[in-house]
Design a protein around this motif. Structure first.
Motif, PDB file in Angstrom:
ATOM      1  N   GLU A  20       0.862  -1.186   0.000  1.00 51.29           N
ATOM      2  CA  GLU A  20       0.000   0.000   0.000  1.00 51.29           C
ATOM      3  C   GLU A  20       0.900   1.238   0.000  1.00 51.29           C
ATOM      4  O   GLU A  20       1.787   1.366   0.846  1.00 51.29           O
ATOM      5  CB  GLU A  20      -0.913  -0.007   1.229  1.00 51.29           C
ATOM      6  CG  GLU A  20      -1.945   1.116   1.201  1.00 51.29           C
ATOM      7  CD  GLU A  20      -3.020   0.945   2.260  1.00 51.29           C
ATOM      8  OE1 GLU A  20      -4.207   0.921   1.901  1.00 51.29           O
ATOM      9  OE2 GLU A  20      -2.652   0.817   3.459  1.00 51.29           O
ATOM     10  N   PHE A  22       0.985   5.559  -0.553  1.00 48.69           N
ATOM     11  CA  PHE A  22       0.320   6.854  -0.664  1.00 48.69           C
ATOM     12  C   PHE A  22       1.378   7.881  -1.030  1.00 48.69           C
ATOM     13  O   PHE A  22       2.304   8.126  -0.247  1.00 48.69           O
ATOM     14  CB  PHE A  22      -0.345   7.234   0.659  1.00 48.69           C
ATOM     15  CG  PHE A  22      -1.363   6.244   1.140  1.00 48.69           C
ATOM     16  CD1 PHE A  22      -2.645   6.225   0.621  1.00 48.69           C
ATOM     17  CD2 PHE A  22      -1.024   5.312   2.114  1.00 48.69           C
ATOM     18  CE1 PHE A  22      -3.590   5.305   1.059  1.00 48.69           C
ATOM     19  CE2 PHE A  22      -1.944   4.387   2.567  1.00 48.69           C
ATOM     20  CZ  PHE A  22      -3.237   4.372   2.043  1.00 48.69           C
ATOM     21  N   GLY A  25       0.583  10.847   1.883  1.00 48.06           N
ATOM     22  CA  GLY A  25      -0.131  10.079   2.888  1.00 48.06           C
ATOM     23  C   GLY A  25      -0.072  10.703   4.264  1.00 48.06           C
ATOM     24  O   GLY A  25       0.621  11.695   4.499  1.00 48.06           O
ATOM     25  N   GLY A  40      -3.675   6.582   5.582  1.00 49.63           N
ATOM     26  CA  GLY A  40      -4.416   6.778   4.342  1.00 49.63           C
ATOM     27  C   GLY A  40      -3.873   7.969   3.586  1.00 49.63           C
ATOM     28  O   GLY A  40      -2.829   8.532   3.932  1.00 49.63           O
ATOM     29  N   ASP A  41      -4.598   8.360   2.527  1.00 50.87           N
ATOM     30  CA  ASP A  41      -4.163   9.552   1.808  1.00 50.87           C
ATOM     31  C   ASP A  41      -4.439  10.772   2.669  1.00 50.87           C
ATOM     32  O   ASP A  41      -5.365  10.786   3.491  1.00 50.87           O
ATOM     33  CB  ASP A  41      -4.852   9.645   0.446  1.00 50.87           C
ATOM     34  CG  ASP A  41      -6.327   9.982   0.557  1.00 50.87           C
ATOM     35  OD1 ASP A  41      -6.657  11.176   0.586  1.00 50.87           O
ATOM     36  OD2 ASP A  41      -7.152   9.038   0.647  1.00 50.87           O
ATOM     37  N   SER A  44      -7.995  12.555   2.994  1.00 51.20           N
ATOM     38  CA  SER A  44      -9.005  11.747   3.694  1.00 51.20           C
ATOM     39  C   SER A  44      -8.742  11.717   5.192  1.00 51.20           C
ATOM     40  O   SER A  44      -9.668  11.823   6.003  1.00 51.20           O
ATOM     41  CB  SER A  44      -9.016  10.324   3.141  1.00 51.20           C
ATOM     42  OG  SER A  44      -9.374  10.317   1.776  1.00 51.20           O
ATOM     43  N   ILE A  45      -7.481  11.594   5.561  1.00 55.62           N
ATOM     44  CA  ILE A  45      -7.130  11.557   6.979  1.00 55.62           C
ATOM     45  C   ILE A  45      -7.418  12.904   7.636  1.00 55.62           C
ATOM     46  O   ILE A  45      -7.981  12.978   8.746  1.00 55.62           O
ATOM     47  CB  ILE A  45      -5.653  11.176   7.168  1.00 55.62           C
ATOM     48  CG1 ILE A  45      -5.430   9.718   6.775  1.00 55.62           C
ATOM     49  CG2 ILE A  45      -5.187  11.439   8.591  1.00 55.62           C
ATOM     50  CD1 ILE A  45      -6.069   8.709   7.682  1.00 55.62           C
TER      51      ILE A  45
END
Length: 427
Positions: A20, A22, A25, A40-41, A44-45
């Motif tokens: 995974e 990013f 990230g 996460g990206d 979004s975080i």
């Protein structure tokens, strides 16, 4: 709950074949428990975790902390000692150095230096040999506990073929090891490994006691050496003529199992690989020491084809670098000489989640799953002029990772975090 967000490029493995990544990230850490909350990206975080302090690591890469599956903390001062193969090297350099560890201050000072060298190189967990002295293990665990690092260590068991001042007995090694297990195993983030140095330096009685320790304490680890050097193997045959192989010596005394790690395994037969696989016993591949001591070329592909758990290790002080990046560099070359190409993704899996799996720690460390311990590193992919130039030519993630494992060393580690706290920051 105190939370903190670290923003950078982020890479980890959810499972072996699932990387995974990013490009931009964010990693959310619970500062109070030292655990991972989310990854996460960045956008979004940030939306999910508003009003949380953010540290941006500009032009950096965040990965899980590296894991080293075989290393000797008393051998810091033995590293780069000239001109000997295994048995002479032990007698000329290692044993004389380890005798000084009866001094508590020497053991404590070396333990702190050793741990700081690990952190400087991005390693946050290791499976570690101490010396025969019980106090050396206490010194190591006391130091590790101060940093709150997850470490595995054990007192060397050695009752023959070594200087008298470095020998214990079957009974004292059993009693001392059990006391250390009771004191340290699962004490915070510390774990214990039953540690016979190798078959040459343990009598049958001592190996039997090591097996008894594993039966009495089923959650502890076992670490030793196996089939590193031809002269070593021949000596084992002389000492144990009734056993069919070097591995069979350990098997006979009940030392194989899913928490057993055998360093090296350079000269193994098909039957050995099959037995290791049956018992889920692991091999620690130690490329820099195998080359430095002229021991031979480990056959990673053969071990993996038999589904033997293989981890990768620095083996300092026979090994020549604390850096797991440099260790991967040499591993790649050994695989090339054995007609096998070590892919960059596989290499970075091995020193993070793969080594965690091999050490039965993947429920705690190795990637950024929610609830896992927040051991992670911040890497500078342009830490040298040459790396910066090479990075500018990389068009894919795999090219970037490959250049990092070939050109990278401690200079590529910008910062190291243990349980969410910074323990090293490059000046």
């Amino acid at each position: 709950m105190a939370q903190h967000i670290h923003r950078a490029q982020i890479l980890h493995f959810k499972v072996q074949d699932q990387l995974e990544h990013f490009d931009d990230g964010a990693l959310v850490v619970d500062d109070s428990s030292g655990s991972i909350i989310a990854v996460g990206d960045a956008n979004s975080i940030f939306a999910a975790y508003p009003d949380v302090d953010i540290t941006t690591h500009k032009n950096k890469l965040i990965m899980p902390g590296f894991i080293d599956s075989h290393v000797h903390f008393p051998q810091v001062d033995v590293i780069a000692s000239y001109g000997a193969q295994l048995l002479d090297w032990l007698n000329n350099y290692t044993f004389p150095t380890e005798m000084s560890f009866k001094d508590d201050d020497k053991a404590s000072q070396t333990a702190h230096f050793f741990l700081n060298e690990l952190f400087k190189n991005g390693t946050t967990t290791a499976l570690v040999f101490a010396t025969v002295h019980k106090s050396s293990v206490n010194a190591f665990f006391n130091a590790s506990q101060q940093y709150n690092s997850r470490m595995i260590c054990g007192k060397v068991m050695m009752d023959r073929n070594a200087p008298d001042d470095l020998c214990d007995t079957a009974q004292t090694s059993f009693a001392d090891s059990q006391e250390l297990i009771d004191q340290w195993h699962n004490n915070g983030r510390q774990l214990y490994a039953v540690t016979p140095r190798f078959a040459i330096t343990s009598t049958p009685e001592q190996l039997e006691k090591a097996g008894q320790l594993l039966k009495d304490n089923p959650s502890v680890y076992m670490q030793t050496h196996l089939s590193e050097n031809i002269d070593e193997i021949n000596f084992v045959k002389e000492l144990f003529p009734e056993r069919k192989s070097y591995l069979d010596v350990y098997d006979h005394y009940g030392l194989l199992g899913p928490r057993s790690v055998f360093a090296h395994g350079v000269h193994l037969e098909q039957e050995d690989f099959e037995r290791l696989s049956e018992t889920k016993s692991g091999i620690a591949f130690c490329p820099t020491s195998n080359l430095f001591l002229g021991s031979g070329l480990f056959d990673l592909q053969q071990a993996q084809s038999h589904q033997v758990p293989v981890s990768i290790a620095s083996d300092v002080g026979g090994g020549t670098s604390f850096s797991m990046l440099q260790t991967l560099n040499e591993a790649y070359k050994i695989c090339q000489l054995k007609g096998h190409s070590l892919q960059a993704r596989d290499a970075f899996y091995m020193i993070t989640l793969g080594n965690a799996v091999a050490l039965s720690l993947d429920d705690k460390i190795g990637n950024f799953e929610q609830g896992k311990e927040a051991d992670f590193i911040v890497m500078d992919l342009a830490s040298t002029d040459l790396m910066a130039r090479k990075l500018s030519t990389c068009e894919t993630l795999d090219e970037m990772l490959f250049s990092l494992m070939i050109l990278g060393d401690d200079r590529a580690i910008d910062e190291t975090f243990v349980a969410g706290k910074s323990v090293y920051k490059k000046q």
